[in-house]
Design an enzyme around this catalytic site. Structure first.
Site, PDB file in Angstrom:
ATOM      1  N   CYS A  50      37.457  49.732  42.822  1.00  0.00           N
ATOM      2  CA  CYS A  50      38.209  50.984  42.959  1.00  0.00           C
ATOM      3  C   CYS A  50      38.860  51.391  41.631  1.00  0.00           C
ATOM      4  O   CYS A  50      39.762  50.708  41.136  1.00  0.00           O
ATOM      5  CB  CYS A  50      39.265  50.802  44.053  1.00  0.00           C
ATOM      6  SG  CYS A  50      40.520  52.085  44.126  1.00  0.00           S
ATOM      7  N   CYS A  99      42.578  52.034  41.767  1.00  0.00           N
ATOM      8  CA  CYS A  99      43.277  50.754  41.909  1.00  0.00           C
ATOM      9  C   CYS A  99      43.501  50.115  40.543  1.00  0.00           C
ATOM     10  O   CYS A  99      44.587  49.594  40.255  1.00  0.00           O
ATOM     11  CB  CYS A  99      42.476  49.789  42.790  1.00  0.00           C
ATOM     12  SG  CYS A  99      42.256  50.333  44.492  1.00  0.00           S
TER      13      CYS A  99
END
Length: 221
Positions: free
Chosen positions: A30, A33
């Site tokens: 991600c 993230c």
């Protein structure tokens, strides 16, 4: 302090401790993230009295499902075991710092009183339960007036002003629970009662939009 990794076995014990615990739900693949990771790490170093934890949603898929994670990164903030913040998205440093500051200032006696009141009445939802169901895609019906709605509302809520609900009843779903919210829980209580009489599975959000905003949770306008 350094961040810690949580698993299904350690999650509940960690978030129910006294004090503040922040949990970052993330995954290696991600991009947002990875963008948020240094912000989270920096905040952990600046707040050594707070527990900063991470959950790898790929390794802990069952835990992520139980937590209602539908998008990552998602940040949850608990204080004394009570969920005070739950939001998806990579937060900027200042926003994260503001959330932490607000969590430190929350009147936990008032929060615990709200939780106790909601538990005593199954037709009432405290903010923590509401936040969890909202994060999982629950249906939110905002029954405030047009000007109140325009000034800020819970993200994703559907707006039908209180007096318009009877004539727009067909727009209210009957195949899932309807969480009714107003400013502070009074008008929404009346509408939740009315919807129940019409066969709708409706519950009242006790602290309302004002309580949501007081927690520092986001509003759309």
């Amino acid at each position: 302090m350094a961040t810690i990794e949580l698993t299904d076995a350690s999650f509940e014990e960690t978030v129910t401790r006294e004090g503040i615990t922040l949990v970052d739900f993330w995954a290696e693949w991600c991009g947002p993230c990875r963008q948020f990771a240094p912000v989270f790490e920096s905040a952990s170093e600046a707040n050594p009295d707070i527990t900063f934890a991470k959950v790898d949603t790929e390794a802990e898929q069952e835990l992520a499902g139980q937590a209602g994670i539908s998008s990552i990164p998602t940040l949850m903030l608990f204080r004394d075991g009570i969920l005070l913040f739950n939001q998806a998205g990579a937060l900027p440093p200042q926003v994260l710092n503001d959330i932490i500051s607000q969590a430190r200032e929350v009147d936990m006696d008032a929060v615990r009183a709200q939780v106790a009141e909601a538990q005593a009445n199954p037709d009432e939802l405290d903010l923590d339960t509401f936040a969890a169901e909202h994060a999982g895609g629950g249906f939110v019906l905002d029954v405030r007036e047009d000007d109140e709605w325009a000034s800020g509302h819970v993200p994703g809520a559907v707006h039908i002003a209180m007096n318009d609900v009877p004539e727009r009843l067909a727009e209210v779903p009957t195949d899932r629970r309807v969480m009714v919210i107003c400013a502070s829980g009074g008008r929404s209580r009346a509408i939740a009662d009315y919807l129940q009489e019409q066969g709708v599975d409706a519950v009242n959000v006790t602290a309302g939009t004002a309580g949501w905003a007081e927690r520092g949770w986001p509003l759309e306008s």
